[in-house]
Design an enzyme around this catalytic site. Structure first.
Site, mmCIF file in Angstrom:
data_model
loop_
_atom_site.group_PDB
_atom_site.id
_atom_site.type_symbol
_atom_site.label_atom_id
_atom_site.label_comp_id
_atom_site.label_asym_id
_atom_site.label_seq_id
_atom_site.Cartn_x
_atom_site.Cartn_y
_atom_site.Cartn_z
ATOM 1 N N VAL A 350 -20.331 -9.068 17.898
ATOM 2 C CA VAL A 350 -19.363 -8.006 18.184
ATOM 3 C C VAL A 350 -18.136 -8.581 18.876
ATOM 4 O O VAL A 350 -16.993 -8.191 18.596
ATOM 5 C CB VAL A 350 -20.019 -6.915 19.056
ATOM 6 C CG1 VAL A 350 -18.963 -5.925 19.550
ATOM 7 C CG2 VAL A 350 -21.087 -6.191 18.270
ATOM 8 N N ASP A 397 22.772 -12.814 -10.197
ATOM 9 C CA ASP A 397 23.829 -12.500 -11.145
ATOM 10 C C ASP A 397 25.088 -12.172 -10.349
ATOM 11 O O ASP A 397 25.010 -11.872 -9.152
ATOM 12 C CB ASP A 397 23.394 -11.308 -12.004
ATOM 13 C CG ASP A 397 24.310 -11.109 -13.207
ATOM 14 O OD1 ASP A 397 25.156 -11.982 -13.448
ATOM 15 O OD2 ASP A 397 24.177 -10.080 -13.892
ATOM 16 N N ASP A 726 18.882 -7.875 -14.898
ATOM 17 C CA ASP A 726 19.021 -6.474 -15.279
ATOM 18 C C ASP A 726 18.683 -6.251 -16.750
ATOM 19 O O ASP A 726 18.047 -5.270 -17.097
ATOM 20 C CB ASP A 726 20.428 -5.958 -14.975
ATOM 21 C CG ASP A 726 21.527 -6.849 -15.550
ATOM 22 O OD1 ASP A 726 21.204 -7.773 -16.319
ATOM 23 O OD2 ASP A 726 22.709 -6.612 -15.241
ATOM 24 N N ASP A 730 16.500 -10.875 -19.440
ATOM 25 C CA ASP A 730 16.308 -11.489 -18.126
ATOM 26 C C ASP A 730 14.848 -11.430 -17.675
ATOM 27 O O ASP A 730 14.463 -12.115 -16.728
ATOM 28 C CB ASP A 730 17.153 -10.763 -17.062
ATOM 29 C CG ASP A 730 18.640 -10.975 -17.273
ATOM 30 O OD1 ASP A 730 19.001 -11.988 -17.889
ATOM 31 O OD2 ASP A 730 19.428 -10.125 -16.823
ATOM 32 N N ASN A 832 -12.944 -3.968 22.147
ATOM 33 C CA ASN A 832 -12.335 -4.150 20.831
ATOM 34 C C ASN A 832 -11.643 -2.874 20.365
ATOM 35 O O ASN A 832 -10.545 -2.904 19.798
ATOM 36 C CB ASN A 832 -13.398 -4.563 19.809
ATOM 37 C CG ASN A 832 -13.784 -6.024 19.960
ATOM 38 O OD1 ASN A 832 -13.149 -6.763 20.707
ATOM 39 N ND2 ASN A 832 -14.831 -6.445 19.276
ATOM 40 N N THR A 835 -8.402 -2.473 22.712
ATOM 41 C CA THR A 835 -7.320 -3.460 22.668
ATOM 42 C C THR A 835 -6.957 -3.918 21.261
ATOM 43 O O THR A 835 -5.906 -4.540 21.073
ATOM 44 C CB THR A 835 -7.691 -4.701 23.508
ATOM 45 O OG1 THR A 835 -8.874 -5.301 22.954
ATOM 46 C CG2 THR A 835 -7.951 -4.316 24.942
ATOM 47 N N ASP A 836 -7.802 -3.656 20.263
ATOM 48 C CA ASP A 836 -7.506 -4.124 18.913
ATOM 49 C C ASP A 836 -6.498 -3.232 18.198
ATOM 50 O O ASP A 836 -5.536 -3.705 17.607
ATOM 51 C CB ASP A 836 -8.780 -4.203 18.067
ATOM 52 C CG ASP A 836 -9.554 -5.482 18.327
ATOM 53 O OD1 ASP A 836 -9.167 -6.217 19.258
ATOM 54 O OD2 ASP A 836 -10.540 -5.738 17.630
#
Length: 1012
Positions: A350, A397, A726, A730, A832, A835-836
């Protein structure tokens, strides 16, 4: 979709020579499958035409059957009704995953399985403890709080993960809507662009070069129309299309009067009546043969999977080592020892793996893509963001991207002189004057020649100019429309409105010219060819010249004068177009000498007979078209240069025009030169090409295949190439580039489908802004990865070192046996969760640093988490663990740093207080780490308060930690106890040492970097 169909659809639609009306076995199988699941909408569409085969029916009869006027199209009201009746023009997809399944999917993770196993073990331990309690005595906890808390936290994690993924999906869905393919249709007598999904049976589809065909349909008319149908037939050569009714049923590839969904227009124009949409198309019939594919994980996601796997393996190894050491040194005396040992292993797992990493990564990328879209850079796939920040060359271009794309005819040069056309933009307001601003009354011959030149350019034209709600809007290529605007300014088309177009030889990038054949209504339909194109090219097809109303042979002196004028205008940044004409002397095209006709006397495709039509032309004159550079582009080019990104201009314009614009924008020096397509072709081999592309930054008069060569050459040199495009031709270069960029305004649908990014405003500065945003996103990803991994490594070291040195630190008293973990699994899960999520997400939207565009591009081969970052992660992780264990030691008897006596409440109460200290120190240490992790080298005090979201996340985390410590029922659930003022000073002081240690490391690293 097109790519997936190639092999399977080819076999499903191959022509059966013996029985052309019989479908292949593959088709039969697919049709049987389709009928089995045929929707009500498909049945309703089929009922419109019944058993009628549109290819064997005239276009007029098909229009009557579908109740549509080909000249007006459907009304908006009727189109909406048909959309409701027949459904959207989309292939059937898998049914959406229900929300409850998406929520349950949050639990389908090995880490979750591990936590569930820990829950089961915790419940079993609680039952054993209750069972072993003496009758009448209080046997431990009243409820299995560890198990309850783990389950609650799993649910909270699942809810957060679900919400984050839902937000990311919403962002991607919004992006899909922005990049939804569009189709030109005729409704209420006007051509308009609509989403392809809104096309309905009976719509009149307007086709042009570069369009993707959005539905099956019956052609009404076609001009040199060719469609690439490899996706259906496997035939690599584009198929010529004609509206004539077939006399017998033919296989798919031979139905010349039909168009099919999923194909693309490579040449010409046309209109067709939609006969089938969605699943009632040829593509729909083979849709069941397509196997669903899962979305490929991004490189970052793959690396995160790899990191998590490495951490998991490392933790498993650590857990095994710890358990073996405990078994050898202490031994397992009872079941509780075994359970405690297993819970220790779970605690390590964990602590090691940041559960929300994948979801946070997806959300940060999605938010970045949304920010880009708000600034006109529409990124089609999330993983393209990672590549954007690595771009080292931008191939662009010129027209519309580096310039404003407000093409304006300013000069007209004829054999009798030169005039200026006043007015700018697309409003037809202006007049012709002499170069000195004087009138032309004294030179009627010049005036006549100018009128004839502009009229020829306006007739040999596929553009249109219209006024909508008081605004002038263009339809088609801006260069072509500029000729129409100039003709309207000078009233050049008066007298020429008697000409009606009857045939067309379309413009292609290889031909560099266009011609039409028009019938003169006042001369019994006599035919005349009007042509326009690159002056040097068109001039080679001219043998005569019109001067003062008279036609005479074109001399070599005339040619040299014209070419010298082209050079002069090009050097002044004008794009030049020549105009010419030729009376054919007949009203019947089949009577023109050299024209080929079939047995019925019908002229075969005129586009294949260009050489017959476009010879012995009469030169009218030329126009000079100006397209001024965008004012903001020069700064963007300079910014790209500072960022180590090279800008390359690739254009079909004259070399002098290209060099002039490039020097004005700072792409090359004032005396810089452009390399032409012919010069590229003359290079001996790849080595010579690579040498040229390494030095040259401007290419002129190039064909689409040259663009592909340039891209591949730059890639061979190790560059990450962004390529704009375009036109349909191309598409190969755009697709081959690392970052294909399509024009959102002028780009064709084929190019947009090939691209990874679409510019909604066709502006070069938007590309640079997108690269900057890509770098910011990548920097922020590294920030929260540094933060998350160092925090989780700190948790692992806390548990590992706390168990190994439990006796020294006083975590385990001499008289006790078995395993005593420094922090509970529930506490680690809470850390976790706390703070995660919020701080990491806040770091994902951290403002850009000042140096983001002052450093070289990163290489794609560079690891996201490199050796330097691993150094940060391990260094901070060790510091975090040390201060946490010191804080616990200060509140335990028999510790290494202090030897606090056991009070009247006993060791268990003291252990609870020590765990609360360690728990809180670790939380605050990680919050300090969030501030420190914003930069590898920069001091935390630079821009300390620039990210308000991060400070909000820190405040929320502190508030929730206080709740866990001071709410009584949560004390039992998390094994905490309220802390006094002195304890809080100790917690914050020890946790802050993480910040101090980080600053010391940064000072050292900056000093080392300065010496290099």
């Amino acid at each position: 979709m097109v790519d997936r169909l190639n092999d399977q659809s080819a076999s499903a639609t191959a022509k059966d020579e013996a029985a052309p009306q019989t479908a292949t076995s593959a088709q039969t199988q697919v049709q049987t499958q389709a009928q089995a699941v045929e929707s009500e909408e498909v049945r309703a569409q089929k009922a419109l035409l019944g058993d009628t085969d549109p290819s064997l029916t005239s276009a007029e009869d098909v229009a009557r059957a579908l109740n549509v006027d080909p000249a007006q199209g459907l009304s908006e009201a009727e189109a909406r009704r048909r959309l409701e009746q027949f459904g959207p023009n989309e292939l059937a997809s898998a049914p959406p995953v229900p929300k409850w399944k998406k929520f349950l999917a949050q639990f389908q993770d090995p880490l979750v399985y591990l936590l569930i196993a820990a829950t089961i073990i915790s419940v079993i331990a609680w039952f054993i403890e209750k069972a072993n309690a003496h009758p009448g005595a209080e046997g431990g906890e009243a409820l299995p709080f560890d198990a309850i808390v783990i389950i609650l936290i799993l649910i909270v994690n699942a809810v957060l993960g679900y919400m984050q993924e839902a937000k990311a999906e919403a962002a991607v869905e919004a992006l899909a809507q922005m990049t939804a393919p569009q189709t030109s249709v005729l409704r209420d007598g006007k051509v308009q662009r609509i989403n392809t999904a809104d096309v309905v049976p009976g719509d009149i589809v307007v086709l042009a070069e570069g369009d993707s065909v959005s539905a099956d349909g019956r052609l009404i008319n076609a001009a040199s129309l060719r469609i690439a149908e490899a996706s259906l037939t496997g035939e690599s050569v584009p198929v010529g299309k004609k509206p004539e009714t077939l006399t017998e049923a033919k296989a798919l590839g031979d139905r010349a009067n039909m168009i099919f969904n999923g194909t693309s227009v490579t040449q010409g124009t046309g209109r067709a009546i939609v006969t089938g949409t969605g699943m009632n198309t040829q593509v729909g019939k083979i849709a069941d043969m397509l196997s669903a594919t899962e979305d490929e994980k991004t490189p970052l996601q793959k690396e995160m999977d790899y990191v998590s796997k490495i951490l998991g393996i490392a933790v498993c190894i650590i857990a095994v080592v710890v358990l073996v050491a405990l078994a050898v040194l202490e031994g397992f005396n009872d079941t509780q020892d075994v359970i405690d040992s297993l819970l220790l292993a779970v605690s390590l797992a964990v602590a090691a793996v940041p559960e929300g990493l994948a979801a946070i990564l997806t959300v940060v990328l999605a938010l970045g893509v949304q920010r880009m879209a708000a600034h006109n850079a529409i990124v089609k796939k999330l993983h393209s963001v990672e590549t954007l920040g690595s771009a080292s060359v931008i191939c662009s271009d010129k027209t519309g991207t580096l310039t404003r794309n407000e093409m304006t005819v300013e000069r007209v040069v004829t054999p009798s002189g030169e005039v200026q056309i006043t007015g700018t933009g697309y409003a037809p307001e202006g007049k012709m004057v002499g170069i000195d601003g004087s009138g032309l009354d004294a030179n009627p011959a010049l005036r006549t020649e100018v009128i004839d030149t502009l009229a020829a350019g306006a007739l040999a034209n596929d553009g249109d100019l219209r006024q909508e709600n008081g605004r002038w809007e263009i339809v088609g290529d801006p260069t072509e429309v500029s000729l129409i605007v100039a003709a309207r300014k000078t009233d050049a088309l008066r007298g020429y409105d008697r000409f009606n177009r009857v045939a067309e030889v379309p413009f292609t990038s290889e031909r560099k010219r266009m011609s039409i054949i028009a019938a003169d209504a006042t001369e019994g339909g006599k035919l005349t060819v009007f042509a326009k194109g690159a002056p040097d090219v068109l001039l080679s097809y001219c043998k005569r010249i019109a001067v003062g109303g008279q036609v005479r042979p074109l001399t070599e002196g005339d040619r040299q004068t014209i070419l010298a004028t082209v050079e002069r205008l090009s050097s002044e940044a004008y794009r030049t177009l020549g105009q010419a004409y030729r009376p054919l002397g007949t009203s019947n095209l089949s009577e023109v000498p050299g024209i080929q006709s079939n047995a019925a006397g019908q002229v075969t495709d005129i586009a294949d007979q260009a050489e017959v039509i476009e010879h012995d032309l009469i030169w009218n004159g030329m126009v000079g078209i100006i397209d001024p550079p965008r004012t903001e582009v020069r700064d963007s080019v300079a910014e790209a240069h500072r960022a180590g990104i090279r800008t390359v201009m690739i254009t079909g314009d004259h070399p002098l025009t290209a060099a002039r614009i490039a020097s004005d924008l700072g792409i090359i020096a004032k005396d810089g030169k452009a390399l032409t397509g012919d010069q590229l072709d003359a290079l001996a081999d790849e080595a010579a090409l690579d040498k040229a592309t390494a030095d040259v930054s401007v290419y002129a008069r190039v064909a689409p295949e040259h663009k592909l060569k340039i891209v591949e050459s730059l890639q061979r040199q190790g560059n990450i190439v962004a390529m704009t495009g375009d036109g349909v031709n191309d598409a190969p270069a755009v697709k081959s580039a690392d970052i294909g960029v399509a024009m959102g305004i002028t780009g064709t649908e084929v190019t947009k489908q090939s691209a990874k990014m679409i510019l909604a405003d066709d502006n070069f500065s938007t590309i640079v802004a997108a690269v900057r945003e890509g770098r910011v996103i990548f920097d922020n990803i590294r920030k929260f990865l540094r933060y998350l991994l160092s925090s989780n490594v700190g948790e692992v070291f806390t548990v590992f070192l706390g168990v190994i040195f439990a006796g020294f630190l006083g975590i385990r008293q001499p008289e006790t046996v078995g395993v005593t973990v420094p922090l509970l699994a529930t506490q680690l899960l809470w850390i976790n969760l706390l703070t995660d999520a919020a701080p990491a997400l806040a770091m994902g939207v951290d403002p850009q640093t000042e140096d983001v565009m002052n450093r070289r591009p990163r290489k794609v081969t560079d690891r996201v988490i490199d050796a330097s970052m691993w150094g940060d992660i391990i260094y901070i992780g060790v510091i975090m663990a040390v201060v946490t264990l010191i804080g616990m030691d200060m509140h335990l008897a028999g510790g290494l740093f202090t030897d606090r006596s056991v009070d009247a409440l006993g060791h268990e109460a003291q252990m609870t207080e020590a765990r609360t200290m360690g728990f809180t120190i670790l939380v605050f240490a990680q919050l300090f780490n969030a501030l420190a992790s914003r930069s590898h080298l920069q001091s935390v005090f630079v821009g300390l308060f620039s990210n308000k979201w991060l400070w909000g996340a820190i405040g929320l985390s502190i508030a929730l930690q206080l709740v866990v410590i001071y709410v009584p029922f949560l004390n039992s659930a998390f094994g905490t106890t309220p802390l006094g003022p002195l304890a809080w000073l100790e917690c914050i002081g020890l946790a802050a040492f993480v910040l101090v240690a980080s600053e010391i490391r940064k000072v050292v690293l900056r000093a080392m970097a300065a010496r290099r």
